[in-house]
Design an enzyme around this catalytic site. Structure first.
Site, short mmCIF file in Angstrom:
data_model
loop_
_atom_site.label_atom_id
_atom_site.label_comp_id
_atom_site.label_asym_id
_atom_site.label_seq_id
_atom_site.Cartn_x
_atom_site.Cartn_y
_atom_site.Cartn_z
N GLU A 175 87.49 52.68 109.07
CA GLU A 175 86.15 51.93 109.26
C GLU A 175 85.73 51.19 108.08
OE1 GLU A 175 83.92 55.35 112.19
OE2 GLU A 175 83.84 55.46 110.02
N ASP B 181 79.81 49.19 114.76
CA ASP B 181 80.19 50.62 114.36
C ASP B 181 78.81 51.33 114.35
OD1 ASP B 181 81.62 52.84 113.97
OD2 ASP B 181 82.83 52.16 112.25
N THR C 186 78.39 56.89 119.44
CA THR C 186 77.68 55.61 119.56
C THR C 186 78.70 54.36 119.95
OG1 THR C 186 75.86 56.51 118.12
CG2 THR C 186 75.83 54.03 118.73
N GLY D 207 81.50 58.45 108.36
CA GLY D 207 82.49 59.50 108.27
C GLY D 207 82.42 60.83 108.81
N GLY D 208 81.33 60.94 109.66
CA GLY D 208 81.19 62.07 110.38
C GLY D 208 82.23 62.46 111.10
#
Length: 262
Positions: free
Chosen positions: A111, A89, A36, A103-104
């Site tokens: 991040e 994000d 994304t 955190g995938g």
């Protein structure tokens, strides 16, 4: 609009394009990681090329840095920038309080550091990421390689007392080998099913020796933009606690379904 674009891809694209409307010339922008966020970086690159948008970006992973450089987005480091105006994000899950699981993509540490250094964090997502209770998506925990089996046992013991539905902790693998983050650490994915108290769990996890950081983002996200494949967006605001809907095609007839690859 390409026929190969899935509804989820279109929803991500709609959210990303709405999010970059918040970016103005002169801003220092945190650039997220993941599929994304990649749409957002591409759209920022388009604005830099076509509109003369003057920004400097701080990427949250080497993958994002490579993409931004290819698109001509000027980059700097967080040490050089000091603080950021906004970070945009994605998220793996978020609830009504705008608490996130991230955190995938394996970049949760950078991040979280970048988000914490930002005046505002905007999350972009498709509607499937909005959940009533966090936990269906495995919670990533970044751990040091040194003593990581001991760290795993400590986490397992902690989960025995936690308000969760599942307690499986699995080291993430990629291409048949243990996944390694940009910082040289490993990821434990916690399959919890349901997280009853995210704040308490995040605090407990970060007290375990060997844990570097966990993927629960609490009190960091200010705005979430949910995209839909028909061009609609919903904008959730932490301050008001409200979600408002916008239509994707405005009065000037802007086509939100330009080719994703463009």
């Amino acid at each position: 609009m390409s026929a190969s674009n899935s509804p989820i891809d279109l929803a991500k694209l709609v959210a990303a394009r709405r999010a970059v409307d918040f970016v103005e010339s002169g801003m220092r922008v945190g650039l997220g990681t993941g599929s994304t966020a990649a749409h957002m970086v591409r759209e920022l690159g388009r604005r830099v090329r076509e509109e003369g948008l003057e920004i400097v970006g701080v990427p949250t992973s080497t993958a994002t840095a490579r993409l931004a450089e290819e698109l001509g987005i000027p980059l700097t480091t967080l040490n050089e920038a000091g603080s950021l105006d906004v970070t945009i994000d994605g998220a793996d899950e978020f609830d009504d309080t705008l608490t996130l699981i991230k955190g995938g993509g394996g970049a949760l540490l950078q991040e979280k550091i970048v988000a914490a250094a930002s005046e505002r964090m905007i999350v972009i997502a498709d509607a499937g990421k909005h959940v009533g209770t966090l936990g269906a998506f495995p919670l990533p925990v970044e751990v040091l390689e040194f003593g990581m089996q001991s760290t795993r046992r400590h986490i397992a013991a902690l989960l025995d007392e936690a308000d969760v539905s599942g307690r499986e902790a699995v080291f993430r693998e990629r291409d048949g080998a243990r996944f390694v983050t940009d910082e040289g650490n490993h990821i434990l994915d916690l399959h919890l099913g349901r997280i009853g108290d995210a704040r308490r769990l995040a605090t407990a996890l970060n007290t375990v020796p060997g844990v570097v950081e966990n993927g629960l983002f609490i009190d960091l996200c200010d705005t979430v933009i949910i995209g839909h494949s028909d061009g609609r967006v919903e904008i959730g605001d932490l301050a008001s606690g409200a979600f408002t809907e916008e239509h994707g095609t405005g009065e000037e007839g802007e086509n939100l379904f330009r080719d994703i690859a463009g």
